[in-house]
Design an enzyme around this catalytic site. Structure first.
Site: not given
Length: 784
Positions: A722, A35, A693, A33
């Site tokens: 991201h 998310k 990264e 929920e």
């Protein structure tokens, strides 16, 4: 404690016993929920009030569920809209100036720190110790001025620990507020770019403690009898200065008169050298991990300063999903009865890392399901242990016998052992994990691939559109047959290949539209794995994953990716990468069997991946990427345990990738980790190209690689996927020029930080065009 008092019911004077508890609970909601609420808000489809209403409902549900399950002490303040480290930074007003200057609301400033906003890069994101959870890295400097944000209605920050305590109390639940401890907060932070040379975040311990002291006083005034301070950073090796900071912090905090009782929790390993300094302060309770840190049990028993403390024994595994051996857990707790003034029982760590409830898994094999305990079942295990410790095991003999029988059933179940897999492992030779010398491979690959300087590529996945998700859902529901599904996926692959050609990328990918997750996809095709329907676990923010369950010997019944990669390669003369997940990452992002060494399981997975690599090569794929983003993640916190792990992890990767010709180029990818501790292993896995990264950290990893003598090719991420922001050409070119200063241009690749699955095409297309343009600029610089 009186002579006849049960240590389980004892407690420091004036404070209720902790009894049976857990250190934390999942916060995304049983059906994600949170998310959905976050993504609606970020997309502008809901209001701040609506987001907060979802948060309130989730918090209240958790408090009531834990109280009604029978816990003696319910943790509070474990909810977060994104990350508990970020929450702590904002709670104490450690907000970098670039976010204050953006002119955003308080809530949007919080999310900008996590995700970035146009022209403002976010905080760095990295792994939370040796888990697959990610945390934001606070930026601090000598001029940082901590201040406890005042009382406001429940929002993303404010004096939220106090506000949430009051919210729970209004429901009749007296919670134990949980805070990230001051030492771990500072050890997880990094100096900001504006910090003076030589500054370390621990320099700010004294002013930070003043804010913690003020917060503890407010919680005491609100009625809190206990506060939990999480110090997971203390289970790693710590310097004398860091141990001195522990001593200073908890001597000062425990010396405050206006405060609740303090439970300091160290988890993910043994406290080691931090144990005695903590025990000698005036804290009332100490939480210890007796699953990952079981080796520290003897040290606990030999620590006299614990005899006036409550020892919270973390004997229920908070990170894996197998049912607990309750007999062994009770024996461990009984051992501690003479060690501490009082004993409580808990999970080994917060239950953030496991799904909510196994009983909702309606399609899972019933026998397998009976072997499992998700978060809700682990609460029941803790409560049962509490009853046994309080009243004696005879009072719960039936429940203990049922658990015993279930564990015995698992141990003897058919299908867990595959003699063919074990025979193959036994026949392995050292040369099976070796390739030819790198210079010879590099020459063969240059001749075969004919790539330009600074070749451009992506990490693998492309955005998963609504149409792709609908096709996958229709296949699962039986509304689309396999042939129809294959046709739709091929259409998407064709579109993605054509887009990459038009953008100008040099090495292409098929985009992975057929994959729901980079581990689950393979788990669904490998023997020895099971998957869940609703076993969601938070990775960071709104990003959730469903770790598969590795319960038996692993093998590959049939090729898993060859048809998709082969189809993509048939569409273009440019090389297309075969995309696989490596054995260590498959283990790290699964719930792994606990009845054999991890090294054995890793070799089984490696052999399955090896078969796939060889089949890709046979199908004409000249570049194969085997991702290992979790290589650093599984690194033990104590240095003395690391060599054994790195040896088997490196061997597993090399076993998976050493069955091909010199001319086949092996790539690997690693993301969002601190690589300094594993540089030798990165070199040891012997990949031809390693992408890492690097965008959020400003290429810092390249200096480490260069100083370690890394001599193969590297692709530092120049685009932070991201964050939803699109970097412009100048920003990417600046990062790439920084990379060229650290690594010779002939060994550099140009790529994003990670896969593009979580982004949208309106973000990805301009970012990749800018990436190609920036590579062209720097390529021209090198030519001149």
């Amino acid at each position: 404690m009186s002579h006849n008092e049960n240590p389980f019911d004892a407690s420091p004077a004036g404070h209720p016993p902790i009894g049976a508890t857990v250190l934390g609970y999942p916060r995304i909601g049983p059906r994600r929920e949170l998310k959905r609420a976050l993504e609606r808000y970020w997309a502008g489809r809901s209001t701040e009030d609506e987001l907060h209403a979802t948060g309130r409902r989730l918090r209240e549900r958790t408090w009531l569920e834990l109280r009604d399950a029978g816990l003696d002490s319910v943790p509070g303040n474990t909810f977060s809209y994104y990350d508990q480290v970020l929450d702590t930074a904002v709670l104490f007003d450690a907000v970098p100036e670039r976010f204050r200057a953006a002119g955003l609301s308080e809530l949007d400033t919080y999310f900008a720190m996590a995700r970035g906003v146009a022209g403002v890069p976010p905080l760095e994101l990295t792994k939370w110790f040796d888990t697959n959870y990610h945390h934001l890295v606070p930026e601090l400097a000598e001029h940082t001025r901590f201040a406890l944000v005042g009382d406001k209605p429940v929002s993303y920050t404010q004096d939220r620990p106090v506000a949430e305590y009051r919210q729970a109390a209004a429901l009749g639940v007296r919670t134990r507020p949980v805070l990230l401890g001051p030492v771990s907060f500072l050890l997880l932070a990094k100096p900001s770019p504006a910090a003076r040379p030589g500054f370390t975040p621990l320099d700010l311990l004294e002013p930070l403690l003043a804010c913690y002291g003020e917060l503890l006083a407010r919680l005491r005034a609100a009625g809190a009898s206990w506060v939990q301070l999480d110090e997971p950073a203390l289970v790693a090796d710590r310097s004398p200065a860091e141990i001195a900071a522990v001593r200073t912090a908890y001597a000062w905090l425990s010396g405050r008169t206006e405060r609740p009782a303090l439970l300091v929790a160290g988890y993910y390993g043994e406290l080691g050298e931090a144990l005695d300094p903590l025990a000698r302060t005036g804290i009332e309770a100490l939480g210890v991990d007796l699953v990952a840190g079981r080796a520290g049990l003897n040290r606990l028993v030999a620590t006299p300063a614990l005899r006036d403390k409550t020892l919270v024994a973390g004997v229920v595994d908070g990170r894996n999903v197998w049912r607990t051996d309750l007999d062994a857990a009770l024996a461990t707790c009984a051992t501690l009865f003479g060690t501490a003034g009082a004993v409580a029982v808990s999970t080994s760590c917060p239950l953030l890392h496991v799904p909510y409830d196994v009983t909702v898994e309606s399609t899972m094999d019933a026998r397998l399901r009976s072997w499992l305990a998700f978060a809700r079942q682990k609460v029941d295990e803790v409560v049962l242990l509490g009853r046994a410790l309080r009243h004696g095991p005879d009072r719960v003999a039936g429940e203990l016998a049922e658990v015993r029988a279930t564990r015995q059933d698992r141990a003897g179940a058919p299908g867990l052992r595959d003699d063919r897999v074990r025979a193959r492992l036994a026949a392995l030779r050292p040369e099976d994990a070796r390739r030819g010398p790198y210079p010879r491979r590099a020459a063969a690959q240059r001749a075969a691939l004919r790539l330009p300087a600074l070749p451009t590529t992506t990490i693998g996945s492309f955005p998963q559109t609504d149409a792709v998700r609908r096709a996958r859902a229709a296949l699962r529901a039986g509304q689309l047959d396999p042939a129809g599904y294959r046709e739709r996926m091929r259409a998407e692959i064709t579109r993605v290949v054509r887009l990459q050609e038009e953008i100008g990328l040099d090495v292409l990918v098929h985009g992975e539209p057929e994959r729901n997750d980079m581990v689950q996809y393979f788990a669904e095709r490998l023997a020895g794995f099971a998957t869940t329907e609703l076993g969601w676990v938070q990775s960071y923010g709104s990003r959730c994953v469903r770790p598969p369950i590795l319960f038996g010997d692993v093998s590959r019944p049939a090729p898993m990716t060859v048809s998709w990669a082969g189809f993509a390669q048939s569409l273009t003369p440019r090389p297309v990468k075969g995309m696989l997940t490596g054995p260590v990452t498959i283990l790290a992002w699964s719930f792994v069997r606990d009845d054999q060494p991890l090294a054995t399981t890793a070799r089984q997975v490696a052999l399955a991946i090896r078969d796939e690599v060889r089949d890709l090569e046979a199908a004409g794929i000249r570049v194969v990427q085997v991702d290992e983003p979790a290589l650093r993640e599984l690194l033990p916190p104590r240095k003395r345990h690391r060599r054994d792990y790195l040896d088997w992890a490196v061997t597993a990767f090399r076993l998976a990738t050493s069955g091909v010709a010199d001319s086949t180029q092996i790539h690997t990818h690693m993301c969002y980790s601190e690589f300094g501790d594993v540089l030798d292993a990165i070199d040891g896995i012997d990949a031809d190209v390693t992408s890492v990264e690097a965008a959020r950290s400003g290429m810092a990893v390249l200096a480490d690689l260069a100083s370690a003598g890394f001599a193969r090719q590297v692709g530092p991420g120049v685009y932070d996927i991201h964050s939803p922001r699109v970097p412009d050409v100048a920003e990417i070119a600046e990062l790439l020029r920084a990379a060229v200063r650290a690594v010779p241009g002939e060994r550099l690749w140009v790529n994003p930080d990670c896969g593009l699955k979580t982004r949208s095409y309106d973000q990805v297309e301009p970012a990749l065009r800018n990436l190609v343009a920036a590579a062209g600029q720097v390529r021209a610089d090198l030519a001149r």
